[in-house]
Design an enzyme around this catalytic site. Structure first.
Site, PDB file in Angstrom:
ATOM      1  N   MET A 190     -21.486  10.616 -24.755  1.00  0.00           N
ATOM      2  CA  MET A 190     -20.369  11.177 -24.011  1.00  0.00           C
ATOM      3  C   MET A 190     -19.544  10.034 -23.494  1.00  0.00           C
ATOM      4  O   MET A 190     -20.025   9.203 -22.737  1.00  0.00           O
ATOM      5  CB  MET A 190     -20.876  12.009 -22.855  1.00  0.00           C
ATOM      6  CG  MET A 190     -19.871  13.003 -22.364  1.00  0.00           C
ATOM      7  SD  MET A 190     -19.468  14.249 -23.577  1.00  0.00           S
ATOM      8  CE  MET A 190     -21.017  15.062 -23.822  1.00  0.00           C
ATOM      9  N   CYS A 191     -18.313   9.958 -23.928  1.00  0.00           N
ATOM     10  CA  CYS A 191     -17.518   8.767 -23.661  1.00  0.00           C
ATOM     11  C   CYS A 191     -16.056   9.160 -23.525  1.00  0.00           C
ATOM     12  O   CYS A 191     -15.716  10.325 -23.369  1.00  0.00           O
ATOM     13  CB  CYS A 191     -17.697   7.766 -24.798  1.00  0.00           C
ATOM     14  SG  CYS A 191     -19.427   7.372 -25.146  1.00  0.00           S
ATOM     15  N   GLY A 192     -15.180   8.169 -23.597  1.00  0.00           N
ATOM     16  CA  GLY A 192     -13.748   8.417 -23.577  1.00  0.00           C
ATOM     17  C   GLY A 192     -13.076   7.589 -24.647  1.00  0.00           C
ATOM     18  O   GLY A 192     -13.526   6.482 -24.971  1.00  0.00           O
ATOM     19  N   ASN A 235     -16.444  10.575 -28.910  1.00  0.00           N
ATOM     20  CA  ASN A 235     -16.721  11.083 -27.574  1.00  0.00           C
ATOM     21  C   ASN A 235     -17.602  12.311 -27.733  1.00  0.00           C
ATOM     22  O   ASN A 235     -17.193  13.281 -28.374  1.00  0.00           O
ATOM     23  CB  ASN A 235     -15.408  11.452 -26.864  1.00  0.00           C
ATOM     24  CG  ASN A 235     -15.629  12.284 -25.619  1.00  0.00           C
ATOM     25  OD1 ASN A 235     -16.643  12.170 -24.938  1.00  0.00           O
ATOM     26  ND2 ASN A 235     -14.661  13.144 -25.311  1.00  0.00           N
TER      27      ASN A 235
END
Length: 729
Positions: free
Chosen positions: A1-3, A126
């Site tokens: 889970m990222c951006g 993401n």
């Protein structure tokens, strides 16, 4: 889970077919300076969404510094500064940026962007891909691809190399990703099937005054601010609720990639979006031969598998637990898998207790479910951590929650979810399982009942306890109850004679519930400066023509209602304000087993009358019946028998309190008129109407919406809206 934040220049054919290289140091220096500028822009953009990935930051700007030549054509785009003499050059290699929340493979080798230098493929991801070990093993056997990490995200490159654009059908999970194929000059941006992960895009001037454009793609709109984006209200989207029911947002020119779609840009040219998956339902005339028990076992088996897959991580995993059946069955299944099958919950040992998190409102508010959640936790033997949210705590978080959500919400439940996500973060957790999506897949909302009753369920007549006479009777009662509900909240809905939009969707009434609250606070000029704004028509036009054909000729009305809701309210409100945005604000990854597409495809194929089921003994309908039966071994009797209570926050607060002061400070004449599209005469008395013992829930909802607009105007620096494009700062 990222951006993620990505930039791609858009060129025309003359640029794409030029292979000449710069001939002197001056041009190379100009390109080098532009690359430095782009590097700083990307750093600033990623800083805006650092909450999505506080563990590391990575970016890639094409190392070959590919340049193309154009000469004497003023409209060609450029990412370099204009040179005064001779030919001009532009660097059209895309830039990919990534902020990382380390979940799988915590080592530096899993940092993004990922690359395959041999093949010229670069990617940022993401979200999460599940069952990736099996996919990876298959790819290593079939393709001999050499992986460089143990990250789930890296499989995207190997899948793309093996399957081309068909790689999307092999992805299972919640994700948004961007991939660049430098050999074929193909830019691909993909969003998961239900829109669990956000992905926005816009096209802007490149800033060099030559008519050049560039495509921006990011996980949140705030990432565009350092790239030169100047937000402007999309008043029509606000008035016809396009931000909620199609690809628009609150801001002009910024759109969402649709769930289950991918966007491509070939050779820096035309941008287009295409579907790779969609929700589907069986023909309502086809008899389902399965017994109810077979269907119950089928749901249970697939639910357990969806939960099990989401327990894989290199960090501990917790569970959000409320007083409802959805989160409770997930907590129950996690406990079952740990105790009975020795499954680890992330990096935690099977001997460790499962940890659940909850938020509690004041007991006398009528909205607190924490006592039920506490009883469930005791029955399961899990660890239970909750945070009390009183009025002061809600008021303290309102503005930050709006900034992270990037849209308004007529309920304070999103602030409660914002606060809830602080709890696992404070306890040292990065990952939680959550119950979002069950009501949309399994017909959990009361708004669906009239559409379930609109036609008989001929596909399951042999196992349906609802007689035809009872169906007709209950339909009349359900429609009258719906009309009374809409009248009680002051909504102009529940009118069976709406006309064309309902006819386009086989007369389903669920669209009335989707449009029941429309903020009637717009300035009078918006009525004449914009074409007719009809939210019902926006909803009706959102499905494509093929889908509307299925709705009108093949699908049962309940399934049509589920489809329409899942394309509007689910991704644009529930998975946003009550999902990703409030979770990732605190660097929390939430996993949604109910939206596992292999589970939902099975559930979608079930007959309507096992989702909403008539109980002759209790003389009422049981929502999500098949889930209740499948969940029975994992939940308490209290939850098995409990009726649906939508998650919401209290709506009545005293005058003089923290929220009253907050709303009064935000809803001033100066700030409201500064929006440009809101009429002060329609807002002036809202705070007085909303608060106190006899406070109006409708006034409270309107106050929350306008207050959110004020917050966004201040924090995003949004221009004041004016008629005929006359915009003031």
């Amino acid at each position: 889970m990222c951006g993620i934040s990505c930039i791609l220049s858009l060129a025309n054919a003359a640029q794409r077919h030029s292979n000449q290289q710069p001939r002197n140091g001056e041009h190379k220096a100009a390109i080098g300076a532009e690359r430095q500028k782009l590097d700083k822009e990307l750093d600033a953009s990623l800083a805006q969404i650092a909450h999505r990935g506080p563990d590391s930051c990575g970016k890639w700007i094409g190392e070959d510094c590919r340049v193309v030549r154009y000469s004497g054509i003023s409209h060609l785009p450029s990412l370099t500064t204009t040179l005064t003499q001779g030919p001009q050059w532009t660097n059209v290699t895309p830039a990919l940026g990534h902020v990382r929340l380390s979940i799988n493979d915590l080592s530096p080798s899993a940092a993004q962007p990922f690359h395959s230098p041999t093949h010229g493929i670069h990617a940022v991801v993401n979200g999460e891909f599940y069952d990736y070990d099996a996919i990876r093993a298959r790819l290593e056997t079939e393709t001999q691809y050499q992986f460089t990490s143990r990250s789930d995200s890296e499989i995207i490159i190997a899948l793309y190399l093996h399957y081309g654009l068909n790689f999307t059908e092999h992805l299972r999970g919640e994700f948004a990703c961007v991939l660049w194929d430098e050999r074929r000059e193909v830019f691909v941006a993909v969003r998961d099937r239900y829109g669990i992960k956000p992905l926005f895009w816009t096209v802007q001037d490149d800033g060099h005054g030559a008519g050049g454009k560039r495509l921006l793609v990011a996980a949140e709109m705030k990432a565009f601010l350092p790239l030169g984006w100047e937000p402007e209200w999309d008043v029509r989207s606000l008035k016809d609720a396009g931000w909620n029911h199609d690809t628009r947002t609150l801001f002009k020119g910024v759109q969402k990639i649709r769930p289950g779609h991918y966007m491509t840009c070939q050779s820096f040219g035309h941008v287009e979006e295409r579907p790779y998956w969609d929700t589907s339902f069986p023909d309502k005339r086809t008899i389902d031969p399965r017994t109810p028990q077979e269907l119950i076992e089928g749901v249970r088996e697939r639910m357990l598998e969806a939960v099990r897959l989401r327990l894989r991580a290199d960090v501990p995993i917790g569970v959000y637990l409320s007083g409802g059946i959805d989160s409770s069955v997930i907590a129950g299944m996690v406990s079952h898998l740990v105790k009975e099958q020795n499954v680890s919950v992330g990096s935690a040992s099977p001997t460790d207790r499962v940890t659940c998190f909850s938020v509690a409102f004041d007991e006398d508010s009528g909205f607190d479910e924490s006592s039920i959640a506490n009883r469930t936790a005791e029955w399961l033997g899990v660890k239970y951590i909750k945070k009390l949210m009183n009025e002061e705590e809600l008021a303290k978080r309102f503005e930050d929650a709006v900034w992270h959500c990037e849209q308004h919400n007529p309920d304070l439940n999103f602030v409660g979810k914002f606060a809830l996500s602080e709890v696992p973060q404070e306890a040292g957790y990065k990952v939680v399982l959550t119950g979002e999506g069950a009501d949309e897949v399994l017909a959990g909302y009361p708004v669906y009942l009239p559409d379930y009753l609109r036609e008989p369920d001929t596909a399951y007549e042999a196992h349906n306890p609802l007689s035809e006479a009872e169906r007709q009777k209950q339909l009349e009662l359900a429609e009258e109850e719906a009309r009374e509900h809409y009248r009680s909240i002051g909504a102009d809905a529940g009118n069976s004679a709406i006309g064309v939009p309902r006819l386009m969707l086989n007369n389903i009434s669920t669209i009335d519930g989707m449009t029941a609250f429309q903020p009637d606070v717009f300035a009078s000029w918006t009525d004449t400066s914009h074409a007719a704004c009809d939210p019902h028509m926006v909803i009706a036009c959102n499905p494509d023509g093929i889908t509307r054909h299925y709705i009108n000729s093949k699908w049962h009305p309940l399934h049509s209602a589920l489809y329409v809701w899942s394309k509007g309210n689910l991704p644009n409100i529930f998975l946003t304000c009550l999902g990703d945005r409030t979770e990732m604000a605190h660097s929390i990854e939430a996993r949604t087993p109910f939206l596992d597409h292999q589970l939902t495809e099975y559930v979608n194929a079930l007959p309507p009358s096992v989702k909403l089921r008539w109980s002759p003994d209790k003389r009422r309908f049981v929502e999500k019946w098949v889930l209740r039966e499948a969940s029975k071994p994992f939940i308490t009797q209290e939850l098995y028998e409990r009726k649906k209570h939508p998650y919401s926050a209290p709506t009545r607060y005293p005058r003089g309190g923290p929220l009253w002061r907050l709303m009064g400070g935000l809803l001033t004449r100066e700030k409201v008129e500064g929006l440009g599209f809101v009429g002060w005469e329609k807002v002036e008395g809202l705070v007085g109407e909303a608060f106190g013992e006899e406070g109006s829930p409708k006034a409270m909802r309107l106050a929350l919406v306008v207050a959110a607009w004020v917050v966004m105007a201040e924090r995003f620096g949004v221009r004041t809206a004016r008629p005929e494009g006359g915009l003031l700062r």
